[in-house]
Write an enzyme that holds these catalytic residues in place. Sequence first.
Site, PDB file in Angstrom:
ATOM      1  CE1 TYR A 188      -5.927 -11.173  -6.545  1.00 21.80           C
ATOM      2  CE2 TYR A 188      -4.150 -11.793  -5.078  1.00 21.80           C
ATOM      3  CZ  TYR A 188      -5.332 -11.123  -5.319  1.00 21.80           C
ATOM      4  OH  TYR A 188      -5.914 -10.395  -4.319  1.00 21.80           O
ATOM      5  CE  LYS A 248     -15.521   0.007 -10.874  1.00 24.96           C
ATOM      6  NZ  LYS A 248     -16.380   0.837 -10.019  1.00 24.96           N
ATOM      7  CG  ASP A 298     -18.171   0.580  -7.082  1.00 18.98           C
ATOM      8  OD1 ASP A 298     -18.657  -0.441  -7.590  1.00 18.98           O
ATOM      9  OD2 ASP A 298     -18.153   1.668  -7.675  1.00 18.98           O
ATOM     10  CG  ASP A 332      -7.343 -11.014  -1.374  1.00 15.73           C
ATOM     11  OD1 ASP A 332      -7.576 -11.413  -0.219  1.00 15.73           O
ATOM     12  OD2 ASP A 332      -6.197 -10.714  -1.765  1.00 15.73           O
ATOM     13  CG  ASP A 371      -9.603 -10.600   4.540  1.00 15.03           C
ATOM     14  OD1 ASP A 371      -9.877 -11.823   4.466  1.00 15.03           O
ATOM     15  OD2 ASP A 371      -8.464 -10.173   4.784  1.00 15.03           O
TER      16      ASP A 371
END
Length: 364
Positions: free
Chosen positions: A142, A192, A224, A248, A252
């Site tokens: 970001y 990852k 994943d 992020d 959610d």
Amino acid sequence: MASLRILLTPGDGIGPEVMEEALKSLARIEALYNHEFQYETEIIGGAAIDKYGTALRPETLTAAKSSAAVLFGAVGGPKWDDPAAKVRPEQAILGMRKGLGLFANIRPVRIHPLMIDDSTLKPEVLEGTDMVVIRELTGGIYFGKPQKRWTTSRGRRAVDTMRYSETEVRRILQVGFEMARQRRKKLTSVDKANILDTSRMWREIATEMAADYPDVELEHILVDAAAMHLIRRPSSFDVIVTENLFGDILTDEAAMLPGSMGMMPSASLGKRRKDGTGIGLYEPIHGTAPDITGQDKANPLAMILSAAMMLRLSLGMESEAQSLEKAVDAVIADGYRTPDIAGKDSTPVGTTKMGDLVAERVAR
Ligand code: NAD
């Protein structure tokens, strides 16, 4: 003992409605535990744009910096929805995060046994789910540079950069280890590492730090796989810690497990003191709900639970925090429900009544 100055920023839409209900329960805490919270209230978001032409005044940030915590409602609404506008309500929350150095976003995900049927997942999958998801908030893709778009003779190109320093990684992992230590002592670090160098460094640092937390079991999972396990075996997680972009998405996903946003609190934390407390911003994860604003329909429980997190994580008041959480549990157990969580055989109540019922049940 931390200072008891609390900045209230109710914001827009249902923000002020749910804030008012949280204050009722906090007043009970003051009376029962002999505290005196020093409140200051500031207008933010759309309301501040209307009044001052900016979503977050410098005066508001200054007030926040001299407070122990910020209790934040929600900002935004159709009136200010133009994404191309120079001033937008969400600048209030982004400005607060940056100005206060809030680098850790914390979302507890707990399923109340009596509300297990409200989720889209099967009850037997959800049973026993009680986790905290920690997301790094101020680094990663970001904010990494270069971040740009350009046009070449062969078409458009764009680049974003995922970048982390050891300091940034250590401080967020520390929040994870410390939180796991206070809970069921299991930390899941999500990365990852099979693809990304930032992730390989993250994993290496997590493994090194684990030596200082022999009582905490550390596991590494690829993002994943984490996305899959969150809906396949959510109850197996205790504390999850991950970087900004993965967090992020996963926060959610995890937030949807309980089935209602009206129940979900959150905290954004900055630098911690030795006793584990420090500045924080506490808010429900939901937005301003323009569709139900002013109708006494909003569920105030997420805001009340956010206040409980504030007591625990910024004011060091563990017993007081538990008093609030137990009061919320008791109201649910007694069958009271706002429309968003209405179920079979429940007693329907509005925002104000729900706030009263919780406050009545706050006990020492
Ligand atoms: P929302 O969370 O406001 O509402 C989504 C749905 O959930 C709506 O049907 C709403 O009625 C319901 N809902 C939300 N909170 C509830 C509660 N406490 N009780 C009962 N029902 C509740 O999300 P949205 O509709 O996408 O966004 C509305 C506005 O809020 C937008 O302007 C958005 O930018 C803003 N927003 C702000 C924040 C924040 O301030 N942190 C977060 C998300 C959205």
